[in-house]
Motif scaffolding. Sequence first.
Motif, PDB file in Angstrom:
ATOM      1  N   ALA A 723       0.832  -1.206   0.000  1.00 49.85           N
ATOM      2  CA  ALA A 723       0.000   0.000   0.000  1.00 49.85           C
ATOM      3  C   ALA A 723       0.865   1.255   0.000  1.00 49.85           C
ATOM      4  O   ALA A 723       0.547   2.253  -0.644  1.00 49.85           O
ATOM      5  CB  ALA A 723      -0.926  -0.011   1.216  1.00 49.85           C
ATOM      6  N   LYS A 724       2.007   1.219   0.707  1.00 51.76           N
ATOM      7  CA  LYS A 724       2.908   2.369   0.703  1.00 51.76           C
ATOM      8  C   LYS A 724       3.514   2.595  -0.681  1.00 51.76           C
ATOM      9  O   LYS A 724       3.688   3.727  -1.120  1.00 51.76           O
ATOM     10  CB  LYS A 724       4.002   2.171   1.745  1.00 51.76           C
ATOM     11  CG  LYS A 724       3.519   2.283   3.182  1.00 51.76           C
ATOM     12  CD  LYS A 724       4.673   2.113   4.146  1.00 51.76           C
ATOM     13  CE  LYS A 724       4.203   2.260   5.597  1.00 51.76           C
ATOM     14  NZ  LYS A 724       5.306   2.085   6.564  1.00 51.76           N
ATOM     15  N   ARG A 725       3.859   1.484  -1.338  1.00 54.92           N
ATOM     16  CA  ARG A 725       4.431   1.630  -2.690  1.00 54.92           C
ATOM     17  C   ARG A 725       3.412   2.228  -3.648  1.00 54.92           C
ATOM     18  O   ARG A 725       3.757   3.011  -4.549  1.00 54.92           O
ATOM     19  CB  ARG A 725       4.911   0.271  -3.188  1.00 54.92           C
ATOM     20  CG  ARG A 725       6.178  -0.224  -2.483  1.00 54.92           C
ATOM     21  CD  ARG A 725       6.771  -1.390  -3.244  1.00 54.92           C
ATOM     22  NE  ARG A 725       5.873  -2.520  -3.285  1.00 54.92           N
ATOM     23  CZ  ARG A 725       5.864  -3.499  -2.379  1.00 54.92           C
ATOM     24  NH1 ARG A 725       6.720  -3.460  -1.350  1.00 54.92           N
ATOM     25  NH2 ARG A 725       5.031  -4.508  -2.476  1.00 54.92           N
ATOM     26  N   ASN A 726       2.126   1.866  -3.492  1.00 53.03           N
ATOM     27  CA  ASN A 726       1.085   2.395  -4.379  1.00 53.03           C
ATOM     28  C   ASN A 726       0.704   3.835  -4.025  1.00 53.03           C
ATOM     29  O   ASN A 726       0.004   4.504  -4.806  1.00 53.03           O
ATOM     30  CB  ASN A 726      -0.160   1.507  -4.309  1.00 53.03           C
ATOM     31  CG  ASN A 726       0.116   0.118  -4.873  1.00 53.03           C
ATOM     32  OD1 ASN A 726       0.997  -0.053  -5.709  1.00 53.03           O
ATOM     33  ND2 ASN A 726      -0.634  -0.872  -4.405  1.00 53.03           N
ATOM     34  N   ARG A 727       1.140   4.291  -2.799  1.00 49.00           N
ATOM     35  CA  ARG A 727       0.876   5.671  -2.376  1.00 49.00           C
ATOM     36  C   ARG A 727      -0.609   6.013  -2.422  1.00 49.00           C
ATOM     37  O   ARG A 727      -1.053   6.927  -3.111  1.00 49.00           O
ATOM     38  CB  ARG A 727       1.639   6.677  -3.237  1.00 49.00           C
ATOM     39  CG  ARG A 727       3.146   6.501  -3.232  1.00 49.00           C
ATOM     40  CD  ARG A 727       3.753   6.832  -1.890  1.00 49.00           C
ATOM     41  NE  ARG A 727       3.607   8.245  -1.611  1.00 49.00           N
ATOM     42  CZ  ARG A 727       3.926   8.801  -0.436  1.00 49.00           C
ATOM     43  NH1 ARG A 727       4.364   8.027   0.545  1.00 49.00           N
ATOM     44  NH2 ARG A 727       3.795  10.098  -0.256  1.00 49.00           N
ATOM     45  N   GLY A 728      -1.416   5.213  -1.711  1.00 54.42           N
ATOM     46  CA  GLY A 728      -2.842   5.493  -1.661  1.00 54.42           C
ATOM     47  C   GLY A 728      -3.118   6.855  -1.028  1.00 54.42           C
ATOM     48  O   GLY A 728      -2.456   7.273  -0.070  1.00 54.42           O
ATOM     49  N   LEU A 729      -4.087   7.586  -1.580  1.00 57.81           N
ATOM     50  CA  LEU A 729      -4.360   8.940  -1.113  1.00 57.81           C
ATOM     51  C   LEU A 729      -4.843   8.966   0.326  1.00 57.81           C
ATOM     52  O   LEU A 729      -4.555   9.914   1.070  1.00 57.81           O
ATOM     53  CB  LEU A 729      -5.409   9.596  -2.045  1.00 57.81           C
ATOM     54  CG  LEU A 729      -4.921   9.882  -3.479  1.00 57.81           C
ATOM     55  CD1 LEU A 729      -6.051  10.486  -4.287  1.00 57.81           C
ATOM     56  CD2 LEU A 729      -3.716  10.820  -3.461  1.00 57.81           C
ATOM     57  N   GLY A 730      -5.603   7.960   0.722  1.00 58.62           N
ATOM     58  CA  GLY A 730      -6.112   7.937   2.096  1.00 58.62           C
ATOM     59  C   GLY A 730      -4.986   7.875   3.106  1.00 58.62           C
ATOM     60  O   GLY A 730      -4.923   8.668   4.065  1.00 58.62           O
ATOM     61  N   LEU A 731      -4.034   6.926   2.938  1.00 60.27           N
ATOM     62  CA  LEU A 731      -2.910   6.809   3.858  1.00 60.27           C
ATOM     63  C   LEU A 731      -2.036   8.051   3.829  1.00 60.27           C
ATOM     64  O   LEU A 731      -1.575   8.538   4.861  1.00 60.27           O
ATOM     65  CB  LEU A 731      -2.077   5.568   3.517  1.00 60.27           C
ATOM     66  CG  LEU A 731      -2.731   4.216   3.774  1.00 60.27           C
ATOM     67  CD1 LEU A 731      -1.818   3.089   3.335  1.00 60.27           C
ATOM     68  CD2 LEU A 731      -3.081   4.064   5.250  1.00 60.27           C
ATOM     69  N   VAL A 732      -1.785   8.590   2.622  1.00 57.83           N
ATOM     70  CA  VAL A 732      -0.939   9.782   2.502  1.00 57.83           C
ATOM     71  C   VAL A 732      -1.586  10.974   3.207  1.00 57.83           C
ATOM     72  O   VAL A 732      -0.920  11.733   3.933  1.00 57.83           O
ATOM     73  CB  VAL A 732      -0.685  10.097   1.020  1.00 57.83           C
ATOM     74  CG1 VAL A 732       0.027  11.438   0.879  1.00 57.83           C
ATOM     75  CG2 VAL A 732       0.121   8.993   0.371  1.00 57.83           C
ATOM     76  N   SER A 733      -2.894  11.130   3.030  1.00 59.05           N
ATOM     77  CA  SER A 733      -3.595  12.249   3.663  1.00 59.05           C
ATOM     78  C   SER A 733      -3.519  12.153   5.179  1.00 59.05           C
ATOM     79  O   SER A 733      -3.224  13.138   5.864  1.00 59.05           O
ATOM     80  CB  SER A 733      -5.056  12.267   3.198  1.00 59.05           C
ATOM     81  OG  SER A 733      -5.790  13.237   3.909  1.00 59.05           O
ATOM     82  N   MET A 734      -3.778  10.955   5.716  1.00 63.28           N
ATOM     83  CA  MET A 734      -3.717  10.786   7.174  1.00 63.28           C
ATOM     84  C   MET A 734      -2.310  11.024   7.690  1.00 63.28           C
ATOM     85  O   MET A 734      -2.102  11.691   8.719  1.00 63.28           O
ATOM     86  CB  MET A 734      -4.206   9.375   7.551  1.00 63.28           C
ATOM     87  CG  MET A 734      -5.706   9.169   7.394  1.00 63.28           C
ATOM     88  SD  MET A 734      -6.270   7.600   8.062  1.00 63.28           S
ATOM     89  CE  MET A 734      -5.656   6.467   6.810  1.00 63.28           C
ATOM     90  N   GLN A 735      -1.304  10.502   6.989  1.00 58.86           N
ATOM     91  CA  GLN A 735       0.078  10.654   7.429  1.00 58.86           C
ATOM     92  C   GLN A 735       0.504  12.122   7.419  1.00 58.86           C
ATOM     93  O   GLN A 735       1.168  12.600   8.345  1.00 58.86           O
ATOM     94  CB  GLN A 735       0.996   9.816   6.542  1.00 58.86           C
ATOM     95  CG  GLN A 735       2.436   9.765   7.017  1.00 58.86           C
ATOM     96  CD  GLN A 735       3.250   8.772   6.240  1.00 58.86           C
ATOM     97  OE1 GLN A 735       2.784   8.206   5.262  1.00 58.86           O
ATOM     98  NE2 GLN A 735       4.470   8.538   6.666  1.00 58.86           N
ATOM     99  N   GLU A 736       0.107  12.862   6.392  1.00 56.14           N
ATOM    100  CA  GLU A 736       0.470  14.267   6.301  1.00 56.14           C
ATOM    101  C   GLU A 736      -0.196  15.087   7.409  1.00 56.14           C
ATOM    102  O   GLU A 736       0.410  15.992   7.991  1.00 56.14           O
ATOM    103  CB  GLU A 736       0.083  14.829   4.931  1.00 56.14           C
ATOM    104  CG  GLU A 736       0.962  14.349   3.784  1.00 56.14           C
ATOM    105  CD  GLU A 736       2.396  14.838   3.944  1.00 56.14           C
ATOM    106  OE1 GLU A 736       3.310  14.090   3.565  1.00 56.14           O
ATOM    107  OE2 GLU A 736       2.594  15.949   4.469  1.00 56.14           O
ATOM    108  N   ARG A 737      -1.458  14.783   7.682  1.00 57.45           N
ATOM    109  CA  ARG A 737      -2.157  15.506   8.756  1.00 57.45           C
ATOM    110  C   ARG A 737      -1.445  15.302  10.101  1.00 57.45           C
ATOM    111  O   ARG A 737      -1.234  16.242  10.878  1.00 57.45           O
ATOM    112  CB  ARG A 737      -3.611  15.033   8.859  1.00 57.45           C
ATOM    113  CG  ARG A 737      -4.517  15.548   7.775  1.00 57.45           C
ATOM    114  CD  ARG A 737      -5.929  15.050   7.986  1.00 57.45           C
ATOM    115  NE  ARG A 737      -6.845  15.535   6.974  1.00 57.45           N
ATOM    116  CZ  ARG A 737      -7.447  16.720   6.989  1.00 57.45           C
ATOM    117  NH1 ARG A 737      -7.205  17.563   7.987  1.00 57.45           N
ATOM    118  NH2 ARG A 737      -8.270  17.073   6.031  1.00 57.45           N
ATOM    119  N   VAL A 738      -1.085  14.042  10.383  1.00 58.10           N
ATOM    120  CA  VAL A 738      -0.438  13.740  11.666  1.00 58.10           C
ATOM    121  C   VAL A 738       0.931  14.397  11.734  1.00 58.10           C
ATOM    122  O   VAL A 738       1.358  14.914  12.784  1.00 58.10           O
ATOM    123  CB  VAL A 738      -0.328  12.216  11.857  1.00 58.10           C
ATOM    124  CG1 VAL A 738       0.481  11.881  13.115  1.00 58.10           C
ATOM    125  CG2 VAL A 738      -1.720  11.593  11.955  1.00 58.10           C
TER     126      VAL A 738
END
Length: 785
Positions: A723-738
């Motif tokens: 999932a990290k390699r695919n750079r899903g927008l949901g995970l990226v958005s949550m990670q950036e917010r935190v």
Amino acid sequence: MGATNSVRAMLTMRATRAIAIVCNEAQMLGATTEIMMKHIRLAEKHSRSGWFYRRSLPRLWFTLLAIAAIALSPHAFGAEPLKTKNILILYSFSDRSIFDPANLKTALRAQIRLDLNFYVEYMEAQRFEDEAYRVSLAETLRLAYRGERLDPVIVESYPALRFVVQYRDRIFPGAPILFKGVHSGRINAQKMWPGVTGATVPVDIQGTINLALRLHSNTNAVAVVTNKSGFEWYWLAAVHSELLRHQDEVREIDIVGPADQQLLEKVAGLRPRTVVLFQLALQDSRHPAMGVSDIVAAIGQRLPIYCIFPALCLNHWGIGGVAQDDGEENALTAKLAARLLYGEPPGNIPVVHGTVTNHALVDWRQLRIPEAALPQGSIVLYREPTAWERDRKYIVAAIVLIVGQSLLIIGLLWQRARNRKAESVLRESEKRFRVLADSTPSLIWMCDQRGKITYLNDRRLAFTGPDPQAGYGDTWTAYLHPDDLERVLEALSEALKVREPFSMEYRLRRGDGVYRWMFDVASPRMNGDESLAGFIGSAIDITDQKLAHEALEKVSGQLIEAQENERSRIARDLHDDICQRLAVLSMELEQANRTADGSPVATQQRMQEIRRYCSEIADDVQSLSHQLHSSKLDYLGIVAAIKGFCKEFARQHGVVIDFEEDRVPPRLPKDVSLCLFRVTQEGLHNAVKYSGTSQFAVAIKGIAGEIELVVRDSGAGFDVEEAKRNRGLGLVSMQERVHLVHGRFSVESKPGMGTRIVVAVPVVIANQSSAAARRERAEAVTGVV
């Protein structure tokens, strides 16, 4: 020559016995054995002729050994191996603390090289005068052992022997009887029963009386305490007969009766200078309020107690008595049992009389005179151990410790010599290291095992200023930014404890007074003996990278802030305009429904549906408003906002969400609250979409100086790395917010193992903007009012 003939005759008799055993085990060798028996009888006939033995005996023995080997072989002529032997042990009395078969079993197994099965039965000889008890007991034993072949039956004491002889044909017909522990006076005057043999023991009543009078020379009376059974009457008469020899010295007092309070009262009336001979045996079927052991203890506290059977009073306030050696008696019983088990008839085994040694057995705790007054060969039990016996292990441990310390000192001296040699090698190595460290572009430092700086390379000294001693020892902390000092010291202290590499970022003051961000990586240094020497680290200036990263974060934060502002505007429009109008429409339709008197039923149903649709539209719009921007988040706080969202989300999607809250501060900065709320929204939306389950959990709690949020499910899970390699927008958005609130974000998931999202935001970081957050909430509340 006479001694030689005697030995040869003995060997011949043993050979005859061996042949008889072989014949019993291998019947197919009958004819051959008969021939050999004729040769043996011929040898006996010419036993006085040495010539015959010299010529024929070697051949005879060779033949006998060959036949015995063939007959005893489990494969010869289809013969089977020796079967397991069953032994029944019958005790006359039921006191298991006195009659323990363990030692007898050990002696039998040591003497007999066969597989032995043991059966043990305890009887109550005190009840043998009751014929109904004897008949019932015989029937019980017959039913218990009707399917067993017993060889032999070993009986302890005369009551058991008399009972077995009387009922043997009914209980175990044909089984050989072997008795032990029977006084020779019981059977001397009668003919031995067929199929019965054993060994008698001398019960030294006179020895017990002499022991008592020897240890208590001022005795003028002997009280005999016993009961009324036949066994006890027999021994009362025997004691009376022995006391007649001392009638000029002491008088006899007979106290006969069961162990009860009345007997104790009789004993209480005895005068001093009285010795008690105690003969009451324990009976399992009777459990009075005051048992035999209690009677012995009560008497022993007033008067000296002796027993002709010492086991009755030893370790129960009794002094002791004279008894046979149990080890010798068990060994003798085992030898007789071996002869029976190997096939010798009981009639060929004569009764053995009086070969067991007697010893005086006394309790050291009750002995109030020097041990030197005891007869020679006495055995003293329960003696208090000497200092060596009591503390032997500690003394040995102390000696071992002293020797060990001496060896340790010698080893340390030897090790010191080795260390000195190693230190000279180490100094040379460090000299080379310093040359290499001074030529590297990084800032190199070293500390000892206490964290004090011991080395700084030239570049490090040039970075901090012209003072060549600056930064050594504990002075290096003066160059750290005050906000970073505590964190750096904690990291270094923890690394010194665990002895593991670590890395950290901190601000270091340059010579011109400007603080620069440094990235420092350190590893432990070990001595030759694997002890910790300290740490060595290398730091590089990352200020430029930090500035670039902060600029990027600022742009990202501005984008997210603009997005949130737009969402807030849309949410207000939806809530204040559309929702209000839909609510009015719903109320008007409801009013129309009430006033529609006499309208058709269909019209009323239609009106009801219109009202329900309008209400659902209002709920959906309100839910959309909350998703865009929850008003509860601004006015009620993060806990109420997340809890309300979980409730609405569960209702909309038909799922179950367990919400848990623990020690969360009532007010958090707006950016922190919004981050946690958006992560909860995104996590639950992803869980419903991909997990394939309807059970979810959300937990928010304050722990260890930070706020922790956990969103988890027990569904399908996924590969986190993919999932990290695919750079899903949901995970990226949550990670950036935190990351914008300086928190930590992690996702734990495996296929088939569910998913767990963990967010941790430091409370210190959250409190940095607490004043601004309070101002924003005050303005928001004022606007609402």
